[in-house]
Design a protein around this motif. Sequence first.
Motif, short mmCIF file in Angstrom:
data_model
loop_
_atom_site.label_atom_id
_atom_site.label_comp_id
_atom_site.label_asym_id
_atom_site.label_seq_id
_atom_site.Cartn_x
_atom_site.Cartn_y
_atom_site.Cartn_z
N GLU A 139 49.51 50.80 90.20
CA GLU A 139 50.37 50.77 89.01
C GLU A 139 49.57 50.44 87.76
OE1 GLU A 139 53.58 48.12 89.79
OE2 GLU A 139 54.38 49.34 91.42
N LYS A 140 48.39 49.84 87.93
CA LYS A 140 47.57 49.48 86.78
C LYS A 140 46.45 50.50 86.53
CE LYS A 140 48.49 44.56 86.90
NZ LYS A 140 47.93 43.21 86.94
N LYS A 142 44.96 53.61 85.05
CA LYS A 142 45.27 54.44 83.88
C LYS A 142 44.60 55.80 84.06
CE LYS A 142 44.59 54.80 78.93
NZ LYS A 142 43.75 54.37 77.83
N GLU A 144 43.23 58.89 82.46
CA GLU A 144 42.78 59.34 81.15
C GLU A 144 42.38 60.80 81.27
OE1 GLU A 144 39.33 58.28 77.91
OE2 GLU A 144 40.02 56.72 79.24
#
Length: 195
Positions: A139-140, A142, A144
């Motif tokens: 969930e953390k 990211k 990109e």
Amino acid sequence: TAQIDWWAHPMAKEILSGNPYLNKVHYLPIWRKKEYKNVFFLKNFWHWILYLWSEISLFFHIRGMKYNIVIDAINYPRSSFQALFTSAKYRISFKCNSVRDYSYTHLVAREKLDTGYLGFTRLFLLEPLGIQMNEINLEKVKIELPIEDSNKVKPSEWINSKLNKLGIKKYIVMSPTSRPPPPRSPPTPPTPPPP
């Protein structure tokens, strides 16, 4: 210091071009059926010969890259054969079937694909390299995805020209970027109740 290449279908060009995290992006040859559907058979045959040549050349090009690690996130018959042809020491994919699985040296349980968002679950393919995903809070993570400005123009122009004129301020865009689904038989109508 690793060289990271990405091999993809040409429809991914707009999201992969200019990505600073990739050393090189290679696009696979594709057979354009629609363009050669109603043409003279010799032109169609010539197109088929060129496509076949591009496929054979691709295999030798992949082999010549001398990759150490190949991660196949799709595991189609074509990609599994390409992975095998690389002769890389680590050939990683999800477990699929008894025939295709022989193309790989390391297999990840297919059930792990069903544990969440596919963009994250494909990270399980890193586990054979010693990166344990159960130690990472997905969930953390990211994602990109740097996209070149030139490839951002089309959607913004469309939004400005269509939606803004209609006064639409809230909208959602769904783009699965998938080939059309195979044709399906129409559903069987329900049997009427007996009189």
